[in-house]
Design a protein around this motif. Sequence first.
Motif, PDB file in Angstrom:
ATOM      1  N   ARG A 169       0.837  -1.201   0.000  1.00  0.00           N
ATOM      2  CA  ARG A 169       0.000   0.000   0.000  1.00  0.00           C
ATOM      3  C   ARG A 169       0.871   1.250   0.000  1.00  0.00           C
ATOM      4  N   LEU A 170       0.336   2.332  -0.557  1.00  0.00           N
ATOM      5  CA  LEU A 170       1.000   3.629  -0.541  1.00  0.00           C
ATOM      6  C   LEU A 170       0.148   4.619   0.242  1.00  0.00           C
ATOM      7  N   ALA A 171       0.814   5.596   0.857  1.00  0.00           N
ATOM      8  CA  ALA A 171       0.082   6.637   1.578  1.00  0.00           C
ATOM      9  C   ALA A 171      -0.559   7.623   0.611  1.00  0.00           C
ATOM     10  N   ALA A 172       0.163   7.944  -0.451  1.00  0.00           N
ATOM     11  CA  ALA A 172      -0.306   8.939  -1.415  1.00  0.00           C
ATOM     12  C   ALA A 172      -0.504   8.274  -2.765  1.00  0.00           C
ATOM     13  N   ALA A 173      -1.667   8.448  -3.341  1.00  0.00           N
ATOM     14  CA  ALA A 173      -2.012   7.852  -4.632  1.00  0.00           C
ATOM     15  C   ALA A 173      -3.311   8.489  -5.103  1.00  0.00           C
ATOM     16  N   PRO A 174      -3.676   8.299  -6.363  1.00  0.00           N
ATOM     17  CA  PRO A 174      -4.984   8.779  -6.813  1.00  0.00           C
ATOM     18  C   PRO A 174      -6.118   8.205  -5.963  1.00  0.00           C
ATOM     19  N   VAL A 175      -7.199   8.956  -5.853  1.00  0.00           N
ATOM     20  CA  VAL A 175      -8.337   8.579  -5.013  1.00  0.00           C
ATOM     21  C   VAL A 175      -9.613   8.602  -5.848  1.00  0.00           C
ATOM     22  N   VAL A 176     -10.477   7.625  -5.633  1.00  0.00           N
ATOM     23  CA  VAL A 176     -11.797   7.634  -6.266  1.00  0.00           C
ATOM     24  C   VAL A 176     -12.615   8.716  -5.569  1.00  0.00           C
ATOM     25  N   ASP A 177     -12.673   9.887  -6.200  1.00  0.00           N
ATOM     26  CA  ASP A 177     -13.319  11.030  -5.551  1.00  0.00           C
ATOM     27  C   ASP A 177     -14.749  11.259  -6.029  1.00  0.00           C
ATOM     28  N   GLY A 178     -15.228  10.430  -6.990  1.00  0.00           N
ATOM     29  CA  GLY A 178     -16.577  10.598  -7.496  1.00  0.00           C
ATOM     30  C   GLY A 178     -16.719  11.730  -8.487  1.00  0.00           C
ATOM     31  N   ASP A 179     -15.636  12.416  -8.793  1.00  0.00           N
ATOM     32  CA  ASP A 179     -15.676  13.551  -9.714  1.00  0.00           C
ATOM     33  C   ASP A 179     -14.625  13.349 -10.794  1.00  0.00           C
ATOM     34  N   LEU A 180     -13.390  13.708 -10.498  1.00  0.00           N
ATOM     35  CA  LEU A 180     -12.322  13.506 -11.474  1.00  0.00           C
ATOM     36  C   LEU A 180     -12.161  12.021 -11.797  1.00  0.00           C
ATOM     37  N   LEU A 181     -12.200  11.199 -10.763  1.00  0.00           N
ATOM     38  CA  LEU A 181     -12.201   9.744 -10.926  1.00  0.00           C
ATOM     39  C   LEU A 181     -13.526   9.216 -10.364  1.00  0.00           C
ATOM     40  N   PRO A 182     -14.526   9.003 -11.210  1.00  0.00           N
ATOM     41  CA  PRO A 182     -15.852   8.590 -10.724  1.00  0.00           C
ATOM     42  C   PRO A 182     -15.843   7.194 -10.115  1.00  0.00           C
ATOM     43  N   GLU A 183     -14.953   6.314 -10.618  1.00  0.00           N
ATOM     44  CA  GLU A 183     -14.856   4.936 -10.141  1.00  0.00           C
ATOM     45  C   GLU A 183     -13.381   4.540 -10.167  1.00  0.00           C
ATOM     46  N   TYR A 184     -13.089   3.341  -9.653  1.00  0.00           N
ATOM     47  CA  TYR A 184     -11.729   2.836  -9.804  1.00  0.00           C
ATOM     48  C   TYR A 184     -11.397   2.763 -11.296  1.00  0.00           C
ATOM     49  N   PRO A 185     -10.260   3.314 -11.696  1.00  0.00           N
ATOM     50  CA  PRO A 185      -9.914   3.270 -13.122  1.00  0.00           C
ATOM     51  C   PRO A 185      -9.950   1.872 -13.716  1.00  0.00           C
ATOM     52  N   ILE A 186      -9.467   0.853 -12.986  1.00  0.00           N
ATOM     53  CA  ILE A 186      -9.453  -0.499 -13.547  1.00  0.00           C
ATOM     54  C   ILE A 186     -10.873  -0.983 -13.814  1.00  0.00           C
ATOM     55  N   HIS A 187     -11.828  -0.584 -12.966  1.00  0.00           N
ATOM     56  CA  HIS A 187     -13.229  -0.960 -13.194  1.00  0.00           C
ATOM     57  C   HIS A 187     -13.762  -0.276 -14.446  1.00  0.00           C
ATOM     58  N   ARG A 188     -13.406   0.994 -14.651  1.00  0.00           N
ATOM     59  CA  ARG A 188     -13.879   1.696 -15.840  1.00  0.00           C
ATOM     60  C   ARG A 188     -13.280   1.079 -17.103  1.00  0.00           C
ATOM     61  N   PHE A 189     -12.034   0.663 -17.026  1.00  0.00           N
ATOM     62  CA  PHE A 189     -11.464  -0.066 -18.160  1.00  0.00           C
ATOM     63  C   PHE A 189     -12.284  -1.313 -18.449  1.00  0.00           C
ATOM     64  N   GLN A 190     -12.576  -2.091 -17.414  1.00  0.00           N
ATOM     65  CA  GLN A 190     -13.257  -3.368 -17.622  1.00  0.00           C
ATOM     66  C   GLN A 190     -14.722  -3.189 -18.012  1.00  0.00           C
ATOM     67  N   LEU A 191     -15.279  -2.022 -17.729  1.00  0.00           N
ATOM     68  CA  LEU A 191     -16.646  -1.713 -18.168  1.00  0.00           C
ATOM     69  C   LEU A 191     -16.662  -1.071 -19.555  1.00  0.00           C
ATOM     70  N   GLY A 192     -15.487  -0.925 -20.176  1.00  0.00           N
ATOM     71  CA  GLY A 192     -15.415  -0.319 -21.500  1.00  0.00           C
ATOM     72  C   GLY A 192     -15.525   1.188 -21.486  1.00  0.00           C
ATOM     73  N   ARG A 193     -15.214   1.823 -20.357  1.00  0.00           N
ATOM     74  CA  ARG A 193     -15.386   3.268 -20.226  1.00  0.00           C
ATOM     75  C   ARG A 193     -14.090   4.053 -20.321  1.00  0.00           C
ATOM     76  N   SER A 194     -13.002   3.421 -20.740  1.00  0.00           N
ATOM     77  CA  SER A 194     -11.784   4.181 -21.000  1.00  0.00           C
ATOM     78  C   SER A 194     -11.940   4.900 -22.330  1.00  0.00           C
ATOM     79  N   HIS A 195     -11.229   6.033 -22.482  1.00  0.00           N
ATOM     80  CA  HIS A 195     -11.323   6.813 -23.707  1.00  0.00           C
ATOM     81  C   HIS A 195     -10.865   5.981 -24.900  1.00  0.00           C
ATOM     82  N   ARG A 196     -11.573   6.121 -25.998  1.00  0.00           N
ATOM     83  CA  ARG A 196     -11.210   5.402 -27.230  1.00  0.00           C
ATOM     84  C   ARG A 196      -9.951   6.017 -27.813  1.00  0.00           C
ATOM     85  N   MET A 197      -8.833   5.331 -27.691  1.00  0.00           N
ATOM     86  CA  MET A 197      -7.566   5.826 -28.224  1.00  0.00           C
ATOM     87  C   MET A 197      -6.558   4.687 -28.264  1.00  0.00           C
TER      88      MET A 197
END
Length: 527
Positions: free
Chosen positions: A292-320
């Motif tokens: 674990r790390l003390a400092a890292a990105p946080v699921v804040d419900g705004d800039l990061l609405p969900e865990y990034p890995i979940h958004r990838f697996q739901l097909g919600r990463s930007h098309r690029m």
Amino acid sequence: MTTQSETDTAEQVEDGPVVPTTAGRVRGHWDGPVAVWRSIPYAAPVTGAKRFRPPTPPERWDGVRDCALFGEIAPQTMGNMVPVDSVLKMGEDCLWLNVWSPPNSVGEQAGGEPRPVMVWLHGGAYCLGTAAQAIYDGRKLAETGDVVVVGVNYRIGALGFLDLSSLFHGFTPNLGLHDQIAALEWVRDNIAAFGGDPGNVTLFGESSGAGCVTALMTSPRTSGLFHKAIAQSPPATTVLSQERAAGVAQRYLELLELSPAQTMDLIDLPIDRLVQAAGVLMDEVPMKEPGRLAAAPVVDGDLLPEYPIHRFQLGRSHRMPLMIGTNKDEASLFRLFKSPIMPVTPDAVNVMLHDVAAGHPGMSPERIAEITSAYPDLAKTRGALAMSTDAAFRMPAHWVADAHARHSPTWTYRFDYATPMLRAARVGAGHATELPYVFGNFGTLNHDPTFWLGGRKVAGEVSGRTMRRWLAFAAHSVPAALDGSKHWPPYQPASRTTLLIDTIDRVVDNPDRDLHAAWGDQAVGFS
């Protein structure tokens, strides 16, 4: 405001090219045929009430701002893993970027089409590093590939990735990510004056910088700000929940000997005191809770609405298009430097596995046993290193690739090359060892022993191929070296075709087959 006619041209002066930006004109300097601007502000200093707030535009200046020297680097506790020039000063006027423009892209000789742009996010476990490090000098990339290279300095550690919003609603989470977005907006609005194409931007980064890349690929806020991505050794699942971040924030207050009622004192405390307490916290958390790390990105419900890995697996990463990969021996460098950031002993790895099982309902003892079955040497240091490498980097990169490839072109690599000295030192292709090959900058580490046993000629050849692939991806969205090198097919979840970068590059289907079988498709993070 700068007019369109001003942004289309650069004034040629004896000392270097002068280019207009939205905040004022900036003078660059020549490094051979490449023009370089250091520490152009993309946001105002984050002092006082701005300390824990999103970045704001820089104040306009009159005349020409000379951009020859590096400005203040983000406040941090200097560590031996990140070589930083001792002449650099820390401070909160640290939101700046560097630009390298290739020959004939600015000034009187400027011509041709706008150049592709590569925007670099440095690594350092979210708490170390700076865009002023010599290894990130973009001159060779710019000259070799006829691209504009941008290196971004941003807030890190307590000031950038420690979520203090649970202590006071006026504090904003994910400030480091906010800074990076402000830098990308600056690129969108200004890079044309430097010869760059704002419609062809590749965001690339390594380690925590690559973790920022994968996080930003899932953020609604970044749509259209970049068009391709390269993630080198991304800790893509190291993202905190708000609940966990709140516990870390409370511990930070304790280390500062502040009560909750004194939270607002954080705005006025001397920066040295904040950094010192943060240094203790950054070591303490992974020592108590390996992985674990003390400092890292946080699921804040705004800039990061969900865990990034979940958004990838739901097909919600930007098309690029995406290039993503890891190094063969990631964890070895952390053992060498005795860093607590990663667990590198059997005991620490066992604690990590216990914490993972406790924090994930789907991780039963049977599932843990399936995973550990892929590591017969787990009771030895080499087995612990392999497990740590795969948990932090290898499997998260594969999970991202599997998900993203379902809708966008994706390529995966594994960097296997190591000089004779690095092999003899049991570092091998350790974490960050690919950096000099990507930038073409060797000899920038303090007391660099890389070539004490030879290997420079081969390393130069590996670097040449690596640079050409990265540059081709930035220019054409396909990482072809265009020099007869091994063809690198796109990644498909069924075949998991991967480029192994070594003395001789090889393309292998599913080189980590046993790991995939053991870990499965369920993403495991350290939230």
